[in-house]
Design a protein around this motif. Structure first.
Motif, PDB file in Angstrom:
ATOM      1  N   TRP A 171       7.365   0.698  15.985  1.00  0.00           N
ATOM      2  CA  TRP A 171       8.276   1.134  14.944  1.00  0.00           C
ATOM      3  C   TRP A 171       8.426   0.684  13.465  1.00  0.00           C
ATOM      4  CZ3 TRP A 171      11.104   5.604  15.927  1.00  0.00           C
ATOM      5  CH2 TRP A 171      11.379   6.134  17.565  1.00  0.00           C
ATOM      6  N   ALA A 172       7.922  -0.680  13.345  1.00  0.00           N
ATOM      7  CA  ALA A 172       8.299  -1.378  12.488  1.00  0.00           C
ATOM      8  C   ALA A 172       7.401  -0.997  11.126  1.00  0.00           C
ATOM      9  CB  ALA A 172       7.579  -3.181  12.718  1.00  0.00           C
ATOM     10  N   VAL A 173       6.500   0.014  11.719  1.00  0.00           N
ATOM     11  CA  VAL A 173       5.135   0.637  10.631  1.00  0.00           C
ATOM     12  C   VAL A 173       5.367   1.912  10.037  1.00  0.00           C
ATOM     13  CG1 VAL A 173       2.687   1.331  10.907  1.00  0.00           C
ATOM     14  CG2 VAL A 173       2.880  -0.754  12.499  1.00  0.00           C
ATOM     15  N   ALA A 212       8.832   9.790   5.746  1.00  0.00           N
ATOM     16  CA  ALA A 212       9.159   9.571   7.557  1.00  0.00           C
ATOM     17  C   ALA A 212       8.404  10.325   7.960  1.00  0.00           C
ATOM     18  CB  ALA A 212      10.509   8.846   8.583  1.00  0.00           C
ATOM     19  N   VAL A 213       8.650  11.154   8.622  1.00  0.00           N
ATOM     20  CA  VAL A 213       7.681  12.377   9.092  1.00  0.00           C
ATOM     21  C   VAL A 213       5.899  12.061   9.494  1.00  0.00           C
ATOM     22  CG1 VAL A 213       6.889  14.311   9.272  1.00  0.00           C
ATOM     23  CG2 VAL A 213       9.619  13.851   9.159  1.00  0.00           C
ATOM     24  N   TRP A 214       5.481  11.549   7.847  1.00  0.00           N
ATOM     25  CA  TRP A 214       4.208  11.328   7.554  1.00  0.00           C
ATOM     26  C   TRP A 214       3.791  10.125   8.218  1.00  0.00           C
ATOM     27  CZ3 TRP A 214       0.080  13.169   6.037  1.00  0.00           C
ATOM     28  CH2 TRP A 214      -1.425  12.920   5.500  1.00  0.00           C
ATOM     29  N   VAL A 215       4.541   8.750   7.907  1.00  0.00           N
ATOM     30  CA  VAL A 215       3.901   7.912   8.735  1.00  0.00           C
ATOM     31  C   VAL A 215       4.131   7.617  10.123  1.00  0.00           C
ATOM     32  CG1 VAL A 215       4.654   5.546   8.228  1.00  0.00           C
ATOM     33  CG2 VAL A 215       4.991   6.159   6.069  1.00  0.00           C
ATOM     34  N   LEU A 227       0.533  -1.093   0.096  1.00  0.00           N
ATOM     35  CA  LEU A 227       0.359  -0.081  -0.332  1.00  0.00           C
ATOM     36  C   LEU A 227       0.453   1.533  -0.081  1.00  0.00           C
ATOM     37  CD1 LEU A 227      -2.739  -0.626   2.455  1.00  0.00           C
ATOM     38  CD2 LEU A 227      -3.151  -1.126   0.056  1.00  0.00           C
ATOM     39  N   SER A 228       2.650   1.133   0.984  1.00  0.00           N
ATOM     40  CA  SER A 228       2.648   2.083   0.643  1.00  0.00           C
ATOM     41  C   SER A 228       3.313   2.898  -0.185  1.00  0.00           C
ATOM     42  CB  SER A 228       4.320   1.736   2.284  1.00  0.00           C
ATOM     43  OG  SER A 228       3.308   1.980   2.916  1.00  0.00           O
ATOM     44  N   ALA A 238      -4.208   3.677   6.043  1.00  0.00           N
ATOM     45  CA  ALA A 238      -3.572   2.632   6.328  1.00  0.00           C
ATOM     46  C   ALA A 238      -3.031   2.377   7.190  1.00  0.00           C
ATOM     47  CB  ALA A 238      -3.122   1.843   4.539  1.00  0.00           C
ATOM     48  N   TYR A 239      -2.402   3.861   7.522  1.00  0.00           N
ATOM     49  CA  TYR A 239      -0.788   4.075   9.141  1.00  0.00           C
ATOM     50  C   TYR A 239      -1.589   4.457  10.102  1.00  0.00           C
ATOM     51  CZ  TYR A 239       2.343   4.768   5.020  1.00  0.00           C
ATOM     52  OH  TYR A 239       2.738   4.412   3.741  1.00  0.00           O
TER      53      TYR A 239
END
Length: 230
Positions: free
Chosen positions: A84-86, A178-181, A48-49, A63-64
Motif C-alpha cells: 500500500w505504501a508503494v 494509481a491504476v498504473w502503480v 523515480l515517480s 521501478a514498481y
C-alpha cells in the motif's frame, strides 16, 4: 565472497546478499533503478515517480515491479516495503511530476510558439485548436495516457500547453497513476522472485508503442509541413 551466514539470492539483473544490516547489490547489468530503490527505499521510489511523469522516460515498470517484489520475502529475508505504501508513494510522486510538466507546458507553450513557432511549424491557431481538442477529448487522453508506457511520461506537457482545467487534470492523473502503480506493484508482488518476467513483458510492449508514436509524429510533421508550404 559473502561472509559465513550470509544468504545469497541471485537473478539475471543483480545479485542480492542478505544477512547483514543492509542489502547489498552487485550489478551484473544496468540496474541503476533497482540499486537506487534498494539503497534509498521510498525516497528513491518517489524521485523515480516524479521523473517518470515529468517527460523523463524512467522505466517505471521496472521501478514498481521491483518495489512490489520487495514487499515480499522472495528477494530478501524480510519484506522491505509495504504494498500500500508503494502504491501511495508512486501515485503521489507521479502526480507531482505530472503537475510539473503540466505547468511547464502551460506557462511556456505560447512563449515557445512566439520564439520558435516558425521552425516548429506551429502557430497560436494551432494552440487554440489544441485547446478545443483537449476540451473535448482531454479527459480520456490524460486518463488513458497514464497507463500507456512512454505516453504516460509526456502526456502532461501537451495538456498544459492546451491549458486543460487544472483540477480535472489532477484528478484524472491521480486515478490513472494509481491504476498504473497498483497494477505493476501488484504484479511484482504476486510474481515475487519472478518479477523480472513481468517487467520484461511490459518493456517488450514499449517498442511497438514507441514506433507508433515516432511514426505518428513524423506523419504529423510531414503533413503540417505540406500545409505550410501551400
Amino acid at each position: 565472497m559473502p561472509n559465513e551466514g550470509t544468504n545469497v539470492i541471485s537473478h539475471p539483473y543483480a545479485v542480492f546478499t542478505t544477512g547483514g544490516p543492509h542489502l547489498r547489490v552487485r550489478s551484473d547489468k544496468n540496474v541503476v533503478v533497482q540499486s537506487f530503490i534498494t539503497h534509498y527505499g521510498y525516497l528513491a521510489l518517489f524521485v523515480l515517480s516524479v521523473l517518470s511523469s515529468a517527460c523523463i522516460p524512467i522505466p517505471s515498470e521496472v521501478a514498481y515491479g521491483f518495489a512490489g517484489a520487495l514487499c515480499t520475502t522472495a528477494l530478501t529475508e524480510h519484506a522491505r516495503f509495504s504494498l500500500w505504501a508503494v502504491i501511495v508513494v508512486g501515485t503521489v510522486g507521479s502526480l507531482v511530476g505530472a503537475v510539473i510538466a503540466y505547468e511547464v507546458g502551460r506557462s511556456a507553450g505560447r512563449t515557445i510558439v512566439d520564439r520558435w513557432g516558425k521552425w516548429l511549424l506551429l502557430s497560436h491557431k494551432d494552440l487554440d485548436r489544441a485547446e478545443v481538442w483537449f476540451e473535448r477529448y482531454g479527459s480520456a487522453s490524460v486518463l488513458i495516457g497514464r497507463v500507456i508506457p512512454v505516453v504516460r511520461s509526456f502526456i502532461s506537457l501537451p495538456a498544459g500547453v492546451a491549458e486543460m482545467n487544472r483540477a480535472r487534470f489532477a484528478v484524472l492523473t491521480t486515478i490513472g497513476s494509481a491504476v498504473w502503480v497498483a497494477l505493476l506493484a501488484g504484479l511484482g508482488y504476486a510474481a515475487g522472485s519472478n518479477w523480472k518476467h513481468v517487467s520484461g513483458d511490459f518493456r517488450a510492449a514499449e517498442y511497438p508503442i514507441v514506433a507508433i508514436v515516432v511514426l505518428g509524429l513524423a506523419y504529423g510533421f510531414w503533413h503540417r509541413w505540406r500545409t505550410v508550404r501551400r
